[in-house]
Write a protein that holds these residues in place. Structure first.
Motif, PDB file in Angstrom:
ATOM      1  N   ILE A 151       0.923  -1.299   0.016  1.00  0.00           N
ATOM      2  CA  ILE A 151      -0.069  -0.024   0.098  1.00  0.00           C
ATOM      3  C   ILE A 151       0.851   1.131  -0.052  1.00  0.00           C
ATOM      4  N   THR A 152       0.781   2.133  -0.866  1.00  0.00           N
ATOM      5  CA  THR A 152       1.326   3.390  -0.711  1.00  0.00           C
ATOM      6  C   THR A 152       0.469   4.528  -0.175  1.00  0.00           C
ATOM      7  N   VAL A 153       0.915   4.765   0.978  1.00  0.00           N
ATOM      8  CA  VAL A 153       0.071   5.824   1.958  1.00  0.00           C
ATOM      9  C   VAL A 153       0.328   7.257   1.490  1.00  0.00           C
ATOM     10  N   VAL A 154      -0.723   8.071   1.115  1.00  0.00           N
ATOM     11  CA  VAL A 154      -0.625   9.315   0.709  1.00  0.00           C
ATOM     12  C   VAL A 154      -1.109  10.128   1.930  1.00  0.00           C
ATOM     13  N   ARG A 155      -0.571  11.295   2.460  1.00  0.00           N
ATOM     14  CA  ARG A 155      -1.169  12.123   3.575  1.00  0.00           C
ATOM     15  C   ARG A 155      -0.450  13.584   3.165  1.00  0.00           C
ATOM     16  N   ARG A 156      -1.078  14.441   3.814  1.00  0.00           N
ATOM     17  CA  ARG A 156      -1.061  16.021   3.707  1.00  0.00           C
ATOM     18  C   ARG A 156       0.367  16.187   4.211  1.00  0.00           C
ATOM     19  N   SER A 157       1.114  17.148   3.459  1.00  0.00           N
ATOM     20  CA  SER A 157       2.662  17.415   3.955  1.00  0.00           C
ATOM     21  C   SER A 157       2.354  18.906   4.618  1.00  0.00           C
ATOM     22  N   ASP A 158       1.402  19.625   4.505  1.00  0.00           N
ATOM     23  CA  ASP A 158       1.093  21.138   4.894  1.00  0.00           C
ATOM     24  C   ASP A 158       0.281  21.016   5.958  1.00  0.00           C
ATOM     25  N   GLY A 159       0.273  22.321   6.926  1.00  0.00           N
ATOM     26  CA  GLY A 159      -0.968  22.296   7.938  1.00  0.00           C
ATOM     27  C   GLY A 159      -2.455  22.278   7.537  1.00  0.00           C
ATOM     28  N   TRP A 189       3.390  11.871  11.192  1.00  0.00           N
ATOM     29  CA  TRP A 189       2.977  10.725  10.364  1.00  0.00           C
ATOM     30  C   TRP A 189       3.941   9.520  10.650  1.00  0.00           C
ATOM     31  N   PRO A 190       3.461   8.260  10.778  1.00  0.00           N
ATOM     32  CA  PRO A 190       4.416   7.143  11.078  1.00  0.00           C
ATOM     33  C   PRO A 190       4.908   6.632   9.367  1.00  0.00           C
ATOM     34  N   VAL A 191       4.038   6.850   8.607  1.00  0.00           N
ATOM     35  CA  VAL A 191       4.297   6.347   7.227  1.00  0.00           C
ATOM     36  C   VAL A 191       3.602   7.464   6.320  1.00  0.00           C
ATOM     37  N   GLY A 192       4.036   7.190   5.061  1.00  0.00           N
ATOM     38  CA  GLY A 192       3.229   7.918   3.905  1.00  0.00           C
ATOM     39  C   GLY A 192       4.188   8.992   3.108  1.00  0.00           C
ATOM     40  N   VAL A 193       3.843   9.393   1.901  1.00  0.00           N
ATOM     41  CA  VAL A 193       4.156  10.475   1.154  1.00  0.00           C
ATOM     42  C   VAL A 193       3.502  11.640   1.315  1.00  0.00           C
ATOM     43  N   GLY A 194       4.048  12.655   1.362  1.00  0.00           N
ATOM     44  CA  GLY A 194       3.228  14.005   1.645  1.00  0.00           C
ATOM     45  C   GLY A 194       2.921  14.515   0.464  1.00  0.00           C
ATOM     46  N   ALA A 195       1.672  15.312   0.528  1.00  0.00           N
ATOM     47  CA  ALA A 195       1.311  16.188  -0.841  1.00  0.00           C
ATOM     48  C   ALA A 195       0.557  17.234  -0.273  1.00  0.00           C
ATOM     49  N   LYS A 196       0.716  18.403  -1.142  1.00  0.00           N
ATOM     50  CA  LYS A 196       0.297  19.804  -0.521  1.00  0.00           C
ATOM     51  C   LYS A 196      -1.268  20.143  -0.814  1.00  0.00           C
ATOM     52  N   LYS A 209      -0.624   3.951  -8.808  1.00  0.00           N
ATOM     53  CA  LYS A 209      -1.207   2.680  -8.381  1.00  0.00           C
ATOM     54  C   LYS A 209      -0.920   2.146  -6.999  1.00  0.00           C
ATOM     55  N   ASN A 210      -2.132   1.455  -6.609  1.00  0.00           N
ATOM     56  CA  ASN A 210      -2.104   0.859  -5.296  1.00  0.00           C
ATOM     57  C   ASN A 210      -1.980   1.861  -4.152  1.00  0.00           C
ATOM     58  N   SER A 211      -2.449   3.105  -4.294  1.00  0.00           N
ATOM     59  CA  SER A 211      -2.342   4.243  -3.160  1.00  0.00           C
ATOM     60  C   SER A 211      -3.625   4.246  -2.296  1.00  0.00           C
TER      61      SER A 211
END
Length: 337
Positions: A151-159, A189-196, A209-211
């Motif tokens: 699983i590719t975990v995506v989360r926010r990088s900004d406030g 965040w324990p895991v994940g790729v940050g996005a704004k 894929k697989n995110s």
């Protein structure tokens, strides 16, 4: 005059560089309500000739900008507590309600087909569940063909107020999440790729894929992302629908909440969507530029009066008329014009 012009690129929304005249209203903050604020701004411009220059930069940025007095209003989905409002000389009110949905990019999986409960979602974001065919996900989805991919975990990088509501929900659903990570506009965040921004997360999920990620529902719809169902507090599987958002929102007691501080996650009710949220406006009680303050309030009064249908078209939930009356009284009592 400055139309609401924004450039959306790589998850960034930059305000237009055209010259702003006095009638232009400046605001910054939450990406969660950006689709509806844009729609309202276009309609208001056509009707009145007055523009709105709103920078969709995230709730954290919106709070900082209104505190620094660089904009006429700030916007946040993470409401400020009454003590903070008092300290900063700010007035806060809810403008509209919406919902946050988990989104996935899984081959062959249709919107609403996959279901999560809060604990399983928390375990994915804790890095405890790392593969799509994990037993916990399979148990909730016996009829879905799940890959054995990571699983590719995506989360926010900004406030982010979206993050605040998402992590608030995970803290209610999982004791482990509450003790290890907790809630906030920005967390460790324990895991994940940050996005704004909601824009960045949407873009990342669409391309990866697989995110898995989380966005405001209007972004999921506009970007044709695959949202998931959720098991709510009553143990019922619900889909993200206006009816489910309204069921959660109907529990709110706005009249008794100082500074309208109400969190709508994990509400009771068989039909309630578990990650429902309001988005708030922040303005100075005694603004330096009172003319700009007055123009902003005219826009918000217009949005309450004429914007409900536009909000519903984007699957946001308008504030009830009784609450709008309370808000208008708050303006008269607390904002000097």
């Amino acid at each position: 005059m400055n139309f609401l012009k924004t450039i959306v690129a790589a998850g960034l929304v930059a305000a237009s560089t055209t010259v702003a005249f006095a009638a232009d209203i400046t605001g910054a903050g939450a990406t969660f309500p950006f689709p509806i604020y844009s729609k309202w701004a276009d309609a208001y411009k056509k009707e009145t000739g007055n523009g709105l220059n709103y920078q969709s930069i995230g709730s954290g940025g919106g709070i900082k900008q209104i505190q620094a007095k660089t904009v006429t209003f700030g916007a946040t989905d993470a409401p400020l507590k009454a003590e903070q409002l008092e300290k900063d000389g700010l007035v806060q009110w809810p403008m509209v309600m919406g919902a946050i949905v988990p989104v996935v990019n899984l081959e062959g999986v249709k919107p609403g087909e996959l279901v999560f409960d809060g604990e399983t979602l928390a375990n994915v974001y804790l890095g405890k569940i790392t593969k799509w065919d994990d037993a916990a996900i399979k148990k909730l989805n016996p009829n879905v063909k799940l890959p054995s991919d990571a699983i590719t975990v995506v989360r926010r990088s900004d406030g982010s107020g979206t993050t605040f509501n998402f992590t608030n929900y995970l803290s209610k659903a999982s004791a482990d999440w509450k003790s290890k990570v907790g809630e906030g506009t920005a967390v460790e965040w324990p895991v994940g790729v940050g996005a704004k921004g909601n824009e960045g997360v949407s873009g990342n999920i669409g391309q990866t894929k697989n995110s898995i990620g989380y966005v405001e529902y209007a972004y999921a719809k506009q970007n044709k992302l695959t949202y998931t169902g959720l098991v709510n507090k009553a143990g019922k599987t619900v889909q993200p629908t206006v009816e489910a958002f309204q069921a959660a929102a109907s529990n709110a007691d706005w009249a008794k909440a100082p500074g309208y501080y109400v969190i709508l996650t994990d509400q009771p009710g068989e039909k309630s969507w578990p990650i429902t949220a309001a988005t708030f406006i922040l303005m100075h009680k005694d603004a330096t530029d009172k003319a700009a303050s007055k123009e902003a309030l005219k826009f918000f009064a217009w949005a309450f009066k004429s914007g409900d249908k536009m909000a519903e078209e984007l699957d946001y939930i308008p504030m009830p008329d009784s609450v709008v009356k309370l808000i208008e009284k708050t303006w008269s009592a607390d904002i000097k014009s």
